[in-house]
Design a protein around this motif. Sequence first.
Motif, PDB file in Angstrom:
ATOM      1  N   SER A 252      65.498  29.751  45.185  1.00  0.00           N
ATOM      2  CA  SER A 252      64.164  29.688  44.597  1.00  0.00           C
ATOM      3  C   SER A 252      63.937  30.927  43.748  1.00  0.00           C
ATOM      4  CB  SER A 252      63.094  29.595  45.688  1.00  0.00           C
ATOM      5  OG  SER A 252      63.075  30.777  46.481  1.00  0.00           O
ATOM      6  N   GLY A 253      62.989  30.824  42.821  1.00  0.00           N
ATOM      7  CA  GLY A 253      62.650  31.944  41.946  1.00  0.00           C
ATOM      8  C   GLY A 253      61.583  31.525  40.957  1.00  0.00           C
ATOM      9  N   ILE A 254      61.358  32.374  39.974  1.00  0.00           N
ATOM     10  CA  ILE A 254      60.349  32.137  38.949  1.00  0.00           C
ATOM     11  C   ILE A 254      61.037  31.878  37.614  1.00  0.00           C
ATOM     12  CG2 ILE A 254      58.345  33.087  37.734  1.00  0.00           C
ATOM     13  CD1 ILE A 254      57.819  32.572  40.667  1.00  0.00           C
ATOM     14  N   ILE A 255      60.656  30.785  36.916  1.00  0.00           N
ATOM     15  CA  ILE A 255      61.196  30.499  35.588  1.00  0.00           C
ATOM     16  C   ILE A 255      60.860  31.654  34.658  1.00  0.00           C
ATOM     17  CG2 ILE A 255      61.107  28.970  33.579  1.00  0.00           C
ATOM     18  CD1 ILE A 255      62.375  27.550  35.849  1.00  0.00           C
ATOM     19  N   ASP A 256      61.888  32.240  34.035  1.00  0.00           N
ATOM     20  CA  ASP A 256      61.715  33.440  33.216  1.00  0.00           C
ATOM     21  C   ASP A 256      62.153  33.148  31.781  1.00  0.00           C
ATOM     22  OD1 ASP A 256      61.326  36.062  32.409  1.00  0.00           O
ATOM     23  OD2 ASP A 256      63.260  36.765  33.154  1.00  0.00           O
ATOM     24  N   GLY A 257      61.184  32.981  30.869  1.00  0.00           N
ATOM     25  CA  GLY A 257      61.514  32.790  29.457  1.00  0.00           C
ATOM     26  C   GLY A 257      61.754  31.339  29.092  1.00  0.00           C
ATOM     27  N   SER A 258      62.699  31.135  28.181  1.00  0.00           N
ATOM     28  CA  SER A 258      62.935  29.813  27.597  1.00  0.00           C
ATOM     29  C   SER A 258      63.693  28.893  28.544  1.00  0.00           C
ATOM     30  CB  SER A 258      63.748  29.943  26.300  1.00  0.00           C
ATOM     31  OG  SER A 258      63.076  30.746  25.377  1.00  0.00           O
ATOM     32  N   ILE A 259      63.488  27.582  28.352  1.00  0.00           N
ATOM     33  CA  ILE A 259      64.293  26.545  28.988  1.00  0.00           C
ATOM     34  C   ILE A 259      64.881  25.714  27.857  1.00  0.00           C
ATOM     35  CG2 ILE A 259      64.310  24.579  30.554  1.00  0.00           C
ATOM     36  CD1 ILE A 259      61.846  25.727  31.897  1.00  0.00           C
ATOM     37  N   ASN A 260      66.197  25.673  27.774  1.00  0.00           N
ATOM     38  CA  ASN A 260      66.857  25.009  26.648  1.00  0.00           C
ATOM     39  C   ASN A 260      67.671  23.817  27.126  1.00  0.00           C
ATOM     40  OD1 ASN A 260      66.079  26.949  24.551  1.00  0.00           O
ATOM     41  ND2 ASN A 260      67.376  28.368  25.687  1.00  0.00           N
TER      42      ASN A 260
ATOM     43  N   ARG B 288      69.494  25.024  30.427  1.00  0.00           N
ATOM     44  CA  ARG B 288      69.741  26.444  30.658  1.00  0.00           C
ATOM     45  C   ARG B 288      68.424  27.211  30.706  1.00  0.00           C
ATOM     46  NH1 ARG B 288      75.280  27.647  28.927  1.00  0.00           N
ATOM     47  NH2 ARG B 288      76.226  25.708  28.175  1.00  0.00           N
ATOM     48  N   PHE B 289      68.318  28.098  31.683  1.00  0.00           N
ATOM     49  CA  PHE B 289      67.154  28.973  31.794  1.00  0.00           C
ATOM     50  C   PHE B 289      67.511  30.142  32.703  1.00  0.00           C
ATOM     51  CE2 PHE B 289      66.884  25.540  34.876  1.00  0.00           C
ATOM     52  CZ  PHE B 289      66.571  26.178  36.078  1.00  0.00           C
ATOM     53  N   ARG B 290      66.560  31.034  32.891  1.00  0.00           N
ATOM     54  CA  ARG B 290      66.775  32.163  33.784  1.00  0.00           C
ATOM     55  C   ARG B 290      65.769  32.079  34.927  1.00  0.00           C
ATOM     56  NH1 ARG B 290      70.456  35.581  31.337  1.00  0.00           N
ATOM     57  NH2 ARG B 290      70.255  37.088  33.026  1.00  0.00           N
ATOM     58  N   LEU B 291      66.235  32.446  36.114  1.00  0.00           N
ATOM     59  CA  LEU B 291      65.405  32.406  37.309  1.00  0.00           C
ATOM     60  C   LEU B 291      65.257  33.833  37.823  1.00  0.00           C
ATOM     61  CD1 LEU B 291      64.140  29.960  38.760  1.00  0.00           C
ATOM     62  CD2 LEU B 291      66.040  30.046  40.385  1.00  0.00           C
TER      63      LEU B 291
ATOM     64  N   VAL C 250      56.572  19.173  31.563  1.00  0.00           N
ATOM     65  CA  VAL C 250      55.810  20.413  31.438  1.00  0.00           C
ATOM     66  C   VAL C 250      56.267  21.395  32.513  1.00  0.00           C
ATOM     67  CG1 VAL C 250      53.530  21.484  31.486  1.00  0.00           C
ATOM     68  CG2 VAL C 250      53.819  19.217  30.467  1.00  0.00           C
ATOM     69  N   ILE C 251      56.902  22.475  32.077  1.00  0.00           N
ATOM     70  CA  ILE C 251      57.301  23.569  32.971  1.00  0.00           C
ATOM     71  C   ILE C 251      56.838  24.872  32.310  1.00  0.00           C
ATOM     72  CG2 ILE C 251      59.158  24.644  34.271  1.00  0.00           C
ATOM     73  CD1 ILE C 251      60.859  22.180  33.789  1.00  0.00           C
ATOM     74  N   PRO C 252      55.614  25.311  32.568  1.00  0.00           N
ATOM     75  CA  PRO C 252      55.101  26.519  31.909  1.00  0.00           C
ATOM     76  C   PRO C 252      55.898  27.762  32.299  1.00  0.00           C
ATOM     77  CG  PRO C 252      53.338  25.255  32.946  1.00  0.00           C
ATOM     78  CD  PRO C 252      54.623  24.699  33.445  1.00  0.00           C
ATOM     79  N   PRO C 253      55.799  28.831  31.485  1.00  0.00           N
ATOM     80  CA  PRO C 253      56.434  30.097  31.862  1.00  0.00           C
ATOM     81  C   PRO C 253      55.901  30.594  33.204  1.00  0.00           C
ATOM     82  CG  PRO C 253      55.654  30.158  29.591  1.00  0.00           C
ATOM     83  CD  PRO C 253      55.098  28.914  30.191  1.00  0.00           C
ATOM     84  N   GLN C 254      56.738  31.307  33.926  1.00  0.00           N
ATOM     85  CA  GLN C 254      56.370  31.903  35.216  1.00  0.00           C
ATOM     86  C   GLN C 254      56.037  30.860  36.281  1.00  0.00           C
ATOM     87  OE1 GLN C 254      56.600  35.457  35.752  1.00  0.00           O
ATOM     88  NE2 GLN C 254      57.733  35.000  33.866  1.00  0.00           N
ATOM     89  N   THR C 255      56.656  29.682  36.169  1.00  0.00           N
ATOM     90  CA  THR C 255      56.490  28.635  37.167  1.00  0.00           C
ATOM     91  C   THR C 255      57.494  28.838  38.302  1.00  0.00           C
ATOM     92  OG1 THR C 255      55.699  27.013  35.566  1.00  0.00           O
ATOM     93  CG2 THR C 255      56.625  26.143  37.587  1.00  0.00           C
TER      94      THR C 255
ATOM     95  N   SER D 118      53.702  17.761  23.757  1.00  0.00           N
ATOM     96  CA  SER D 118      54.362  16.658  24.460  1.00  0.00           C
ATOM     97  C   SER D 118      55.354  17.176  25.485  1.00  0.00           C
ATOM     98  CB  SER D 118      55.076  15.748  23.464  1.00  0.00           C
ATOM     99  OG  SER D 118      56.072  16.471  22.746  1.00  0.00           O
ATOM    100  N   LYS D 119      55.837  18.406  25.290  1.00  0.00           N
ATOM    101  CA  LYS D 119      56.812  18.978  26.214  1.00  0.00           C
ATOM    102  C   LYS D 119      56.663  20.499  26.239  1.00  0.00           C
ATOM    103  CE  LYS D 119      60.982  17.337  26.005  1.00  0.00           C
ATOM    104  NZ  LYS D 119      62.354  17.114  25.488  1.00  0.00           N
ATOM    105  N   VAL D 120      56.746  21.072  27.438  1.00  0.00           N
ATOM    106  CA  VAL D 120      56.741  22.528  27.599  1.00  0.00           C
ATOM    107  C   VAL D 120      57.887  22.900  28.519  1.00  0.00           C
ATOM    108  CG1 VAL D 120      55.474  24.562  28.377  1.00  0.00           C
ATOM    109  CG2 VAL D 120      54.234  22.665  27.329  1.00  0.00           C
ATOM    110  N   TYR D 121      58.898  23.576  27.989  1.00  0.00           N
ATOM    111  CA  TYR D 121      60.012  24.090  28.774  1.00  0.00           C
ATOM    112  C   TYR D 121      59.950  25.608  28.721  1.00  0.00           C
ATOM    113  CZ  TYR D 121      62.596  19.686  29.421  1.00  0.00           C
ATOM    114  OH  TYR D 121      63.002  18.432  29.811  1.00  0.00           O
TER     115      TYR D 121
END
Length: 464
Positions: A193-201, A217-220, A243-248, A334-337
């Motif tokens: 587990s962790g916090i989504i950090d930055g972009s999701i590609n 790809r993303f950073r946790l 929809v996956i906002p930053p810091q989720t 329509s989409k938030v990564y």
Amino acid sequence: MTEFDLLLTKLLEQKPELSKSDVESMIAQKKEKIGAGYLTDQGALFLVASDLGVAISEPVKSEISIKDLYAGAKEVTLQTRVLNVSPAKQFSRKDGSQFMLRNMTVYDNDSAVTVKMWDEKANLPDIVNLKPGNLIKIIKAYVKSDLNGEPTINIGSGSTIEIADTESSIPSLDSMTKDVSDVKEGEKNIIVSGIIDGSINYSEFTNVRGQQGNSLRFRLQGKDGRSIRVVMWNKNESEIPKVIPPQTKARLLGVKAKLNQQELEIHGNESTILEIADIKVQPISFRILSTSKSENGNTMILGVSKEKQLFHIVDTANVTSSFSQGDILECMPSKVYGNNITIDSDSFVRKIEGEDIPQVSELRTKIADVKPDNNYYCIEAIILKAPERRNVQTKAGESISLSEMFIEDDTGQIWIKGWRNQARLLDECSIGEIISVTGVTAKPGLEGRTELFVTPFSSIRKKN
């Protein structure tokens, strides 16, 4: 005499040329190859016997544990918990006939194993409705080796899976979950587990065998503030929240940890489940820092929020074409990564006033403060060396364009480079010009020095 000793004796009787120490050495090598914690001595003995072409059998047990599994075992019964389940897929045999396959990962107190469900078993209601954490009983399965020599449970026509309605000592998913900062190299089938950090590609590709694939790809970020790169391979985009906002807050069920160029990474596959904390979808407000056009005609916008969070916005329907740099927009995308946003014809977009959102001038960074951290920077500097364009040959034999120039402010000097289509942004610049560069990233370059790189979201504005 223990059960292990009885089986070892059977093997030595059929292979008199081997000594007990020879077999014990083979067992140690097999356990080392498979990985610590995945095999008992008895399980390794069955794999060694299989390699030697020797058939040994153990007394029938009503239930066994995952550690005791071995290739060739039949009518295996065991109780486990579900870690994750993949979608069912259709494949073709060499003779052209079709078959269905669904993979599942299960675990008990000691280990985890892949379960393969074939043909009609892949789509039975009880299978389709299985959820992570379910306690199940696998009945009369058979065991084969996978390509890495590890045992896999197979559910065929004579096998069944039942949801168990009993108490169990097998730990729950929550008790198995670890913070991403606590992950160690080589761990498999883990929950992080962790916090989504930055972009999701999300990207699609064709591999060297001509097969289609994709990656997310993303950073946790962990509790220690350090973020670790995550790659999920061949994950169906329809299974990923829009929809996956930053810091989720996020949790990954069924991943492994490996080193890539000395950096620890988390890797998942099509079976890996991405759980996202409950999200309240709200409009996003941002100021336009720069706009550009992609090769396929989409509008690319770099925006900034009130909290100075940078957003990469792709407008696939050009609904933002009437807005300009500096405008403040509110939208329901329509989409938030993470901080990647997609706007299409169904998105709500409007211009608003009065929001306290930073201007480009408030986001500028001095060259001396630039770090190779893949963040986006806004720089103001003078050009000391005019852009030079050249072609660079890649390892794959592709010839690509590179334009580079040397810039300076009152704190330092740095190279700024543009690859492929981004090279044209630099071509329009000249020595002695003062420029405002928006939306460039910083990475380690030659000899470890930090360099700036133009992106599809970058813009360059001349100030003299």
